[in-house]
Design a protein around this motif. Structure first.
Motif, PDB file in Angstrom:
ATOM      1  N   TRP A   1      11.558   8.903   1.750  1.00 44.61           N
ATOM      2  CA  TRP A   1      12.594   8.050   1.183  1.00 44.61           C
ATOM      3  C   TRP A   1      11.978   6.855   0.481  1.00 44.61           C
ATOM      4  N   TRP A   2      11.005   6.240   1.105  1.00 44.26           N
ATOM      5  CA  TRP A   2      10.255   5.252   0.341  1.00 44.26           C
ATOM      6  C   TRP A   2       8.922   4.970   1.007  1.00 44.26           C
ATOM      7  N   TYR A   3       7.949   4.525   0.217  1.00 38.77           N
ATOM      8  CA  TYR A   3       6.641   4.061   0.673  1.00 38.77           C
ATOM      9  C   TYR A   3       6.618   2.556   0.446  1.00 38.77           C
ATOM     10  N   THR A   4       5.990   1.815   1.188  1.00 40.16           N
ATOM     11  CA  THR A   4       5.859   1.769   2.601  1.00 40.16           C
ATOM     12  C   THR A   4       6.163   0.331   2.946  1.00 40.16           C
ATOM     13  N   ILE A   5       6.475   0.017   4.186  1.00 37.14           N
ATOM     14  CA  ILE A   5       6.566  -1.381   4.571  1.00 37.14           C
ATOM     15  C   ILE A   5       5.434  -1.665   5.544  1.00 37.14           C
ATOM     16  N   ASP A   6       5.028  -2.906   5.590  1.00 36.03           N
ATOM     17  CA  ASP A   6       3.941  -3.311   6.470  1.00 36.03           C
ATOM     18  C   ASP A   6       4.532  -4.140   7.612  1.00 36.03           C
TER      19      ASP A   6
ATOM     20  N   VAL B   1       4.282   1.680   7.478  1.00 38.09           N
ATOM     21  CA  VAL B   1       5.366   2.557   7.911  1.00 38.09           C
ATOM     22  C   VAL B   1       5.926   3.307   6.703  1.00 38.09           C
ATOM     23  N   ASN B   2       5.920   4.612   6.787  1.00 39.56           N
ATOM     24  CA  ASN B   2       6.561   5.447   5.776  1.00 39.56           C
ATOM     25  C   ASN B   2       7.861   5.999   6.350  1.00 39.56           C
ATOM     26  N   THR B   3       8.900   5.984   5.552  1.00 37.14           N
ATOM     27  CA  THR B   3      10.188   6.501   5.986  1.00 37.14           C
ATOM     28  C   THR B   3      10.443   7.845   5.311  1.00 37.14           C
ATOM     29  N   ASP B   4      10.634   8.870   6.116  1.00 38.03           N
ATOM     30  CA  ASP B   4      10.863  10.217   5.595  1.00 38.03           C
ATOM     31  C   ASP B   4      12.246  10.707   5.996  1.00 38.03           C
ATOM     32  N   PHE B   5      12.682  11.762   5.311  1.00 40.94           N
ATOM     33  CA  PHE B   5      13.886  12.439   5.761  1.00 40.94           C
ATOM     34  C   PHE B   5      13.522  13.861   6.180  1.00 40.94           C
ATOM     35  N   LEU B   6      14.274  14.365   7.117  1.00 39.51           N
ATOM     36  CA  LEU B   6      14.181  15.763   7.524  1.00 39.51           C
ATOM     37  C   LEU B   6      15.580  16.344   7.490  1.00 39.51           C
ATOM     38  N   ALA B   7      15.771  17.397   6.741  1.00 38.67           N
ATOM     39  CA  ALA B   7      17.047  18.103   6.739  1.00 38.67           C
ATOM     40  C   ALA B   7      16.871  19.392   7.534  1.00 38.67           C
ATOM     41  N   LEU B   8      17.870  19.749   8.328  1.00 42.77           N
ATOM     42  CA  LEU B   8      17.826  20.946   9.155  1.00 42.77           C
ATOM     43  C   LEU B   8      18.984  21.870   8.818  1.00 42.77           C
ATOM     44  N   ARG B   9      18.720  23.160   8.901  1.00 45.66           N
ATOM     45  CA  ARG B   9      19.792  24.146   8.810  1.00 45.66           C
ATOM     46  C   ARG B   9      19.449  25.328   9.716  1.00 45.66           C
TER      47      ARG B   9
ATOM     48  N   MET C   1       0.842  -1.185   0.000  1.00 45.66           N
ATOM     49  CA  MET C   1       0.000   0.000   0.000  1.00 45.66           C
ATOM     50  C   MET C   1       0.880   1.238   0.000  1.00 45.66           C
ATOM     51  N   ARG C   2       0.537   2.220  -0.837  1.00 47.55           N
ATOM     52  CA  ARG C   2       1.303   3.448  -0.885  1.00 47.55           C
ATOM     53  C   ARG C   2       0.394   4.616  -0.551  1.00 47.55           C
ATOM     54  N   LEU C   3       0.927   5.563   0.177  1.00 48.44           N
ATOM     55  CA  LEU C   3       0.158   6.718   0.581  1.00 48.44           C
ATOM     56  C   LEU C   3       0.783   7.946  -0.041  1.00 48.44           C
ATOM     57  N   PHE C   4       0.018   8.683  -0.796  1.00 50.44           N
ATOM     58  CA  PHE C   4       0.521   9.876  -1.448  1.00 50.44           C
ATOM     59  C   PHE C   4      -0.243  11.100  -0.955  1.00 50.44           C
ATOM     60  N   LEU C   5       0.443  12.233  -0.845  1.00 47.26           N
ATOM     61  CA  LEU C   5      -0.251  13.467  -0.524  1.00 47.26           C
ATOM     62  C   LEU C   5      -1.212  13.812  -1.641  1.00 47.26           C
TER      63      LEU C   5
ATOM     64  N   LEU D   1      15.386  -2.120   8.475  1.00 48.82           N
ATOM     65  CA  LEU D   1      16.655  -2.637   7.982  1.00 48.82           C
ATOM     66  C   LEU D   1      16.492  -4.019   7.360  1.00 48.82           C
ATOM     67  N   GLU D   2      15.566  -4.807   7.885  1.00 48.30           N
ATOM     68  CA  GLU D   2      15.277  -6.105   7.260  1.00 48.30           C
ATOM     69  C   GLU D   2      14.733  -5.901   5.848  1.00 48.30           C
ATOM     70  N   GLN D   3      13.896  -4.886   5.687  1.00 48.77           N
ATOM     71  CA  GLN D   3      13.339  -4.584   4.359  1.00 48.77           C
ATOM     72  C   GLN D   3      14.441  -4.171   3.392  1.00 48.77           C
ATOM     73  N   VAL D   4      15.355  -3.341   3.866  1.00 45.18           N
ATOM     74  CA  VAL D   4      16.465  -2.901   3.024  1.00 45.18           C
ATOM     75  C   VAL D   4      17.301  -4.086   2.567  1.00 45.18           C
ATOM     76  N   ARG D   5      17.597  -4.975   3.492  1.00 39.84           N
ATOM     77  CA  ARG D   5      18.451  -6.100   3.151  1.00 39.84           C
ATOM     78  C   ARG D   5      17.722  -7.122   2.281  1.00 39.84           C
ATOM     79  N   ALA D   6      16.410  -7.144   2.375  1.00 39.87           N
ATOM     80  CA  ALA D   6      15.645  -8.084   1.553  1.00 39.87           C
ATOM     81  C   ALA D   6      15.455  -7.581   0.128  1.00 39.87           C
ATOM     82  N   THR D   7      15.375  -6.282  -0.031  1.00 44.25           N
ATOM     83  CA  THR D   7      15.036  -5.729  -1.350  1.00 44.25           C
ATOM     84  C   THR D   7      16.155  -4.932  -1.983  1.00 44.25           C
ATOM     85  N   GLY D   8      17.045  -4.390  -1.163  1.00 46.61           N
ATOM     86  CA  GLY D   8      18.077  -3.525  -1.710  1.00 46.61           C
ATOM     87  C   GLY D   8      17.612  -2.111  -1.923  1.00 46.61           C
TER      88      GLY D   8
END
Length: 788
Positions: free
Chosen positions: A603-608, A581-589, A1-5, A623-630
């Motif tokens: 960064w990517w949509y989504t893992i269940d 779970v959606n993974t986002d980035f936040l940059a600060l300055r 499932m993907r969630l978009f604004l 991290l399991e998702q990253v290692r499973a899919t690359g």
């Protein structure tokens, strides 16, 4: 499932948008054909000539195959816009007579196999839109998918017809556009896609297959001859289809989901029966008439919205009141003479259902470009307690009426809307300059009118604080005391506010990003989520997921000094046991001495994961998702390649060294077994030629040995590519095509590609090569070999 604004409606619905495509500063040429006229920059002359011939042939094909007569001449405007990037391509129509094609570079005019757009099909597709839009009274209200499905089906049929008639050589980059863009592609899509547009296209295909082209043609032309509204279009088509076929079951070929209009809701407050929504309403009672307005009489801007209308909400005092007139401030654009047609004014109830539709002629705005107030007297109609007024001009890029708006309003009461179609908020706080006039509908209301007007005014003024609490203005200064010094605390407070739709999030945002955050806040107000966890992403020797992201954001995109990985979660009613779970980035300055959010994205949509998972467990699942899919980067999804993991690089290097050893020893059989299937296809299956070619390549490198094999930088094709990466993508595109996921299927999303720089030397000579290794399942395969 993907969630978009939720995407804002900004004048782009149903295949066209508002505005002329003006040629750039370069020299513009003109070509005229039998039915088409093409304007183009001189550099694109070969393509302009081809598209002129294709356009003329397509125009005649619509008449020959389906008896559809199109306007003429069709004006095709081709524009080169390098400032939008070399991969940019956009094609649309005004729905009447103009087709606009913009490309960032000549590359986008190549065949689809070589990275270009589907330009032959595109012309046929837009002509189908014109055939429809030019013969309906109002395009808004067409059920979702029907218009695009119409254009997709007829455009595909005509594309294949042209290939049979004109052949591949008609286009400067010859290709089989029947297979890539015509019926060959469409029939494959029927097997894999279930979206409304594809379902509608399949309906036309099934109708033609069952009843024949002539019956489909009769049904289409019988429908369009009635000049139906968008809301009536599909109903009229079904009636015509049953009539011409004599088969009552013909209607079953039209899917239920495109048979009836469905209102797309994109408004933060769909329930307008809340009095605070009307704070700022001006009630003017005089001489037995009540005028309702929000504007101050001064125009701050204007809009013309293709495929939509200008909606505004009102409420009335107690008693029974009738609508007598609607007034608005506008100016007509387009031809010198107004079109011979009417526009619509809708009175809708609180549920956005039409109470009554009124018509008014375009000729009321006889003078083009003249701004004026125009009062439209309507047949007296009783209004509900809360109601919408929607004015729809059915505009195009070359015909319409601009509606003025006033930004000096406390809250927005306006919408981009059309009955039975859609209801969207405006992108900023403003109100259309639309007013309405009411009169009491009975004696009792008339007697008490002055008092009930005063009561409503007083009631609305008392709701000021509640109303303003809901307003999100990007320029509003929100004070947070004490402001946190710790950047991690800034991230925590920002995200906690953001996912709840709390405008306090703006206090933690740099000025340049507040517009975007304001839009995100509106989305999260409708669909609040949970903020679970975050981690500072720093560069470190482990080269893990977070350090890659930090490097990408800080070094490549130049968005901030610090980067955090953030995850937020949501659930759905149909799967309460699953946490998305959606993974986002936040940059600060730093801004004004304080840490502020300078960039926010996904960064990517989504893992269940299981809904029972605790916040501290989320990182493990990620991290399991990253290692499973690359996959470690959302912006790379669906592109040519993905970042490998550290252990992948070691495995890939081992494979490459082994294959290069076989290659240098002339063991072609082993080498072939280690090549990617797409690479073998590129050879055309001629193994004898392959062996001879490799023999020649080895001969040029006789005596040379592999002295260096290292990963190419981070072994990643970036979304925003530095110059050094472009040749990587170009090489892979030649090998796998512009859209490898179409050829290789969904599993391609999980492929990993490692890029290595190889160096051979004999002490005197040195040769360098870039090699690509692709992981299929658990096995690494080479995509190319050291070739001069």
């Amino acid at each position: 499932m993907r969630l978009f604004l939720l995407a804002l409606l900004s004048g782009l619905i149903g295949g066209f948008n508002v505005g002329f495509a003006q040629q750039g500063s370069g020299q513009t040429e003109m070509l005229s054909g039998k039915h088409f006229r093409v304007s183009y920059p001189k550099a694109l002359q070969a393509y302009a000539k081809a598209l002129l011939q294709i356009g003329d042939a397509a125009w005649e094909a619509y008449r020959e195959l389906y008896n559809l007569t199109l306007p003429e001449p069709i004006e095709l405007q081709i524009r080169l816009v390098p400032e939008k990037g070399e991969k940019f391509a956009s094609l649309w129509t005004d729905g009447r007579r103009f087709i606009f094609l913009e490309v960032g570079s000549e590359k986008r005019l190549l065949s689809p196999e070589r990275g270009g757009a589907h330009n032959v099909y595109g012309i046929c597709h837009e002509l189908a839109h014109i055939a429809l839009y030019s013969r309906v009274s109002q395009i808004a209200g067409i059920p979702e998918g029907f218009a695009e499905g119409w254009a997709h089906y007829f455009g595909s049929v005509i594309t294949s017809h042209l290939f049979e008639k004109l052949g591949a050589e008609v286009y400067p980059d010859p290709h089989n556009y029947h297979e890539t863009s015509g019926l060959g592609r469409l029939l494959k899509q029927f097997e894999t896609r279930k979206d409304p547009s594809t379902l509608a296209a399949k309906s036309f295909y099934e109708i033609e297959r069952k009843y024949g082209r002539q019956k489909l043609s009769e049904a289409v032309n019988r429908t369009l001859s009635q000049r139906p509204s968008g809301r009536d279009l599909v109903i009229k088509f079904v009636e015509a289809l049953v009539a011409v076929t004599g088969d009552a079951e013909a209607k079953t070929l039209i899917p239920e989901q495109i048979l009836k209009p469905k209102v797309r809701m994109g408004t933060e407050f769909p329930d307008i029966a809340q009095k605070w929504l009307y704070y700022g309403l001006k009630l003017e009672w005089q001489d037995g008439l009540l005028r309702l307005r929000y504007d101050d009489g001064e125009k701050d801007g204007q809009w013309s919205i293709a495929g939509s209308g200008h909606g505004i909400i009102f409420c009335k005092p107690k008693g029974k009141w009738q609508l007598l007139a609607v007034e608005f401030y506008g100016a007509r654009y387009g031809a010198l003479q107004p079109p011979d047609e009417d526009f619509s004014i809708f009175l809708c109830d609180a549920n956005f259902k039409v109470v009554r539709e009124f018509k008014a002629p375009y000729s009321l705005f006889a003078q083009r470009g003249e701004w004026k107030w125009k009062r439209i007297v309507v047949e007296p109609t009783e209004v509900p307690d809360f109601f919408y007024i929607v004015i729809a001009f059915n505009p195009t890029a070359t015909k319409g009426i601009y509606m003025a708006y006033d930004s000096d309003v406390p809250i927005s009461h306006s919408r981009k809307a059309f009955p039975d179609s859609h209801l969207f908020d405006t992108e900023k706080v403003y109100d259309w300059m639309i007013r309405c006039y009411l009169k009491p509908a009975d004696e009792e209301t008339a007697r008490q009118a002055a008092e009930t007007v005063r009561q409503l005014e007083s009631e609305l003024e008392g709701l000021k604080e509640q109303a303003l609490a809901h307003v999100i203005r990007p320029d509003e200064e929100i004070v947070v005391k004490p402001y946190p010094d710790d950047p991690a605390e800034v991230v925590r407070q920002f995200m906690s506010a953001l996912v709840k739709g709390d405008k306090r999030a703006l206090a933690f945002t740099v000025k340049g990003r507040r517009e975007r955050v304001a839009q995100a806040l509106k989305f999260y107000r409708r669909q609040p989520q949970r903020f679970l966890h975050f981690k500072l992403a720093q560069r470190n020797p482990e080269h893990d997921f977070f350090s890659r992201m930090a490097k990408r954001v800080v070094e490549v995109r130049k968005l901030g000094e610090l980067c955090f990985a953030v995850w937020r979660t949501f659930t759905s009613e149909d799967k309460p046991s699953v946490l998305y779970v959606n993974t986002d980035f936040l940059a600060l300055r730093r801004e004004d001495g304080r840490w502020k959010v300078s960039a926010y994205g996904t960064w990517w949509y989504t893992i269940d994961i299981p809904a029972s998972a605790k916040p501290e467990e989320v990182e493990r699942y990620l991290l399991e998702q990253v290692r499973a899919t690359g996959i470690t980067d959302y912006s790379a999804m669906g592109r040519t390649c993905y970042m490998p993991l550290p252990e992948d690089l070691a495995e890939a290097e081992k494979t490459i060294r082994q294959v290069l050893s076989w290659w240098q020893d002339g063991k072609d059989k082993e080498v072939l077994n280690s090549l990617h299937p797409k690479s073998k296809m590129a050879m055309g299956g001629d193994l004898k030629k392959f062996a001879e070619t490799q023999k020649q390549a080895r001969a040029k490198m006789r005596g040379m040995k592999l002295v260096r094999l290292v990963p190419h930088r981070d072994s990643i094709v970036q979304h925003e590519q530095p110059e050094e990466f472009r040749n990587v993508e170009q090489t892979l595109t030649k090998l796998f095509g512009a859209n490898p996921e179409e050829a290789l299927g969904k599993n391609w999303l999980y492929a990993r590609i490692a890029i290595f720089d190889a160096e051979f030397s004999d002490g005197k000579r040195t040769k360098k090569f870039r090699l690509f290794a692709i992981k299929e399942g658990n096995r690494w395969l080479l995509a190319n070999l050291p070739m001069s």
